[in-house]
Design an enzyme around this catalytic site. Structure first.
Site, PDB file in Angstrom:
ATOM      1  N   ARG A 126       0.947  -1.164   0.038  1.00 45.97           N
ATOM      2  CA  ARG A 126       0.106   0.084  -0.019  1.00 45.97           C
ATOM      3  C   ARG A 126       1.211   1.081  -0.002  1.00 45.97           C
ATOM      4  NH1 ARG A 126      -5.433   1.518   3.122  1.00 45.97           N
ATOM      5  NH2 ARG A 126      -6.121   0.246   1.288  1.00 45.97           N
ATOM      6  N   HIS A 158      -6.923   0.775  -6.906  1.00 44.04           N
ATOM      7  CA  HIS A 158      -7.161  -0.125  -5.828  1.00 44.04           C
ATOM      8  C   HIS A 158      -7.811  -1.396  -6.453  1.00 44.04           C
ATOM      9  CE1 HIS A 158      -7.610  -1.080  -1.826  1.00 44.04           C
ATOM     10  NE2 HIS A 158      -8.574  -0.395  -1.502  1.00 44.04           N
ATOM     11  N   GLN A 166      -9.972  -3.779  -4.019  1.00 44.81           N
ATOM     12  CA  GLN A 166     -11.385  -3.001  -3.717  1.00 44.81           C
ATOM     13  C   GLN A 166     -12.191  -3.283  -4.914  1.00 44.81           C
ATOM     14  OE1 GLN A 166     -12.031  -1.245  -0.906  1.00 44.81           O
ATOM     15  NE2 GLN A 166     -14.306  -1.663  -1.614  1.00 44.81           N
ATOM     16  N   ASP A 169     -16.969   7.518  -2.756  1.00 45.95           N
ATOM     17  CA  ASP A 169     -15.631   7.463  -1.915  1.00 45.95           C
ATOM     18  C   ASP A 169     -15.399   8.781  -1.236  1.00 45.95           C
ATOM     19  OD1 ASP A 169     -13.439   6.355  -0.721  1.00 45.95           O
ATOM     20  OD2 ASP A 169     -12.249   6.455  -2.622  1.00 45.95           O
ATOM     21  N   CYS A 216     -16.139   2.340  -0.445  1.00 48.38           N
ATOM     22  CA  CYS A 216     -15.238   1.407   0.092  1.00 48.38           C
ATOM     23  C   CYS A 216     -14.758   1.377   1.318  1.00 48.38           C
ATOM     24  CB  CYS A 216     -13.957   1.682  -1.266  1.00 48.38           C
ATOM     25  SG  CYS A 216     -13.501   3.365  -1.182  1.00 48.38           S
ATOM     26  N   ARG A 258     -13.993  -8.058   0.766  1.00 49.86           N
ATOM     27  CA  ARG A 258     -12.614  -7.875   0.643  1.00 49.86           C
ATOM     28  C   ARG A 258     -11.976  -9.241   0.856  1.00 49.86           C
ATOM     29  NH1 ARG A 258     -10.505  -2.974   0.717  1.00 49.86           N
ATOM     30  NH2 ARG A 258      -8.469  -4.045   0.105  1.00 49.86           N
TER      31      ARG A 258
HETATM   32  N1   CP Z   1     -11.180   0.063   1.635  1.00 43.45           N
HETATM   33  C1   CP Z   1     -10.179   0.140   2.092  1.00 43.45           C
HETATM   34  O1   CP Z   1      -9.138  -0.285   1.335  1.00 43.45           O
HETATM   35  O2   CP Z   1     -10.198   0.308   3.430  1.00 43.45           O
HETATM   36  P1   CP Z   1      -8.762   0.479   4.149  1.00 43.45           P
HETATM   37  O3   CP Z   1      -8.245   1.761   3.915  1.00 43.45           O
HETATM   38  O4   CP Z   1      -9.275   0.506   5.735  1.00 43.45           O
HETATM   39  O5   CP Z   1      -7.904  -0.702   4.002  1.00 43.45           O
HETATM   40  N1  NVA Z   2      -9.688   6.862  -2.148  1.00 40.74           N
HETATM   41  C1  NVA Z   2      -9.365   6.362  -0.894  1.00 40.74           C
HETATM   42  C2  NVA Z   2      -9.741   5.060  -0.694  1.00 40.74           C
HETATM   43  C3  NVA Z   2      -9.438   4.323   0.511  1.00 40.74           C
HETATM   44  C4  NVA Z   2      -9.629   2.778   0.796  1.00 40.74           C
HETATM   45  C5  NVA Z   2      -7.713   6.770  -0.607  1.00 40.74           C
HETATM   46  O1  NVA Z   2      -6.918   6.395  -1.279  1.00 40.74           O
HETATM   47  O2  NVA Z   2      -7.692   7.332   0.464  1.00 40.74           O
END
Ligand code: CP
Ligand code: NVA
Length: 304
Positions: free
Chosen positions: A101, A128, A131, A223, A263, A291
């Protein structure tokens, strides 16, 4: 050759369907898969916070008989304490897969280039994929026939939006996007999604008006307005995105019964109201649960 999951763009429609079919089996009888990844380990390299991604990967790996190691931003300090190349080469000697990440998408590409084990994108600024796979899997569970159903994504044309754009046309779903001017999804992604939609007979449409975007939709998805890393823009974005809030009035504009997706994490009262996220059409926690199931299927496909 090792296979990674970096972007939905790299998956064929058949590969996607095969992930979904395996997910169905995993959900039906999890115990049947409890040794599939015995003696295997994954490392989770996280440069941003997480609830769902981290926990679902960790528990998922455990349920498959494997092990996971979480490496927080301070721990690895990717690219600062050590180059991405050296991290990739070292961890590949210990573990059987890496989940990253990160901020810049090129970090995922760099890690995958030098790792000799599969790399999974657990969110970058650009995409993502885990997701989006869980999202479309959830829609597939809820709607009898997803072919030609319409998912309306309202809000920021961000990483989640890009991944949904790549996935929906491949899975047979229409995707209609409503963003403020200047906050549209990536142009290249949009072009490629439209080309894919042309071949699958689906539609990809862009609107700058939220009510038009959700018209006749089967699913409304939103989102956060400011993603991780954009915290400084949050105040400015609050004003720009105000009209794009998913509230009762906007949901009514769909003109029919509609499923609500997010999400998560959600900023309640901003991009979505309490009454909508807690309302009867909301499937956000089924989406969150999936997920884990979908990622277990991904792990088996890549590491099994
Ligand atoms: N939706 C998602 O990726 O959640 P987190 O950021 O909590 O992992
Ligand atoms: N668009 C958001 C998604 C979080 C799961 C971010 O990148 O923070």
């Amino acid at each position: 050759m090792k296979k990674d999951l970096i972007s939905i763009r790299d998956l064929t429609a058949d590969e996607i369907e095969s992930i979904f079919k395996l997910t169905d089996e995993l959900k039906k009888d999890p115990s049947e898969f409890d040794k599939h990844l015995a003696f295997k380990s994954i490392a989770l390299i996280f440069q941003k916070p997480s609830n769902r991604t981290r926990v679902s990967f960790e528990v998922g790996m455990y349920q498959l008989g494997g092990n996971s190691i979480y490496l927080s931003p301070e721990e690895i300090n990717l690219g600062v304490r050590e180059s991405i190349k050296d991290v990739a080469k070292t961890l590949s000697r210990y573990v059987d897969g890496l989940v990253l990440r990160t901020f810049e998408h090129k970090n995922v590409l760099e890690l995958a280039k030098f790792a000799t084990v599969p790399v999974i994108n657990g969110l970058s600024d650009f995409s993502h994929p885990c997701q989006a796979l869980a999202d479309v899997y959830t829609v597939r569970e809820k709607l009898k026939n997803i072919k030609k159903a319409t998912l309306a994504y309202v809000g920021d044309g961000n990483n989640v939006c890009n991944s949904l754009l790549y996935l929906c046309p491949k899975a047979g779903l229409n995707i209609h996007i409503g963003t403020p001017k200047g906050y549209e999804p990536c142009n290249v992604v949009l072009k490629e999604a439209k080309a894919m939609a042309h071949t699958t007979g689906t539609s990809v449409k862009l609107f700058n008006n939220p009510a038009e975007a959700v018209k006749a939709a089967d699913v409304i998805y939103t989102d956060v307005w400011a993603s991780m890393g954009q915290e400084k823009e949050a105040e400015k974005r609050k004003k720009i995105f105000k009209a794009f809030q998913v509230n009762k009035k906007l949901v009514k504009s769909a003109g029919k019964k509609v499923l609500i997706m997010h999400c998560l994490p959600a900023h309640r009262g901003m991009e979505i109201t309490d009454e909508v996220i807690d309302g009867p059409g909301s499937i956000v926690f089924d989406q969150a649960e999936n997920r884990m199931h979908v990622q277990k299927a991904i792990l088996i496909k890549l590491l099994g």
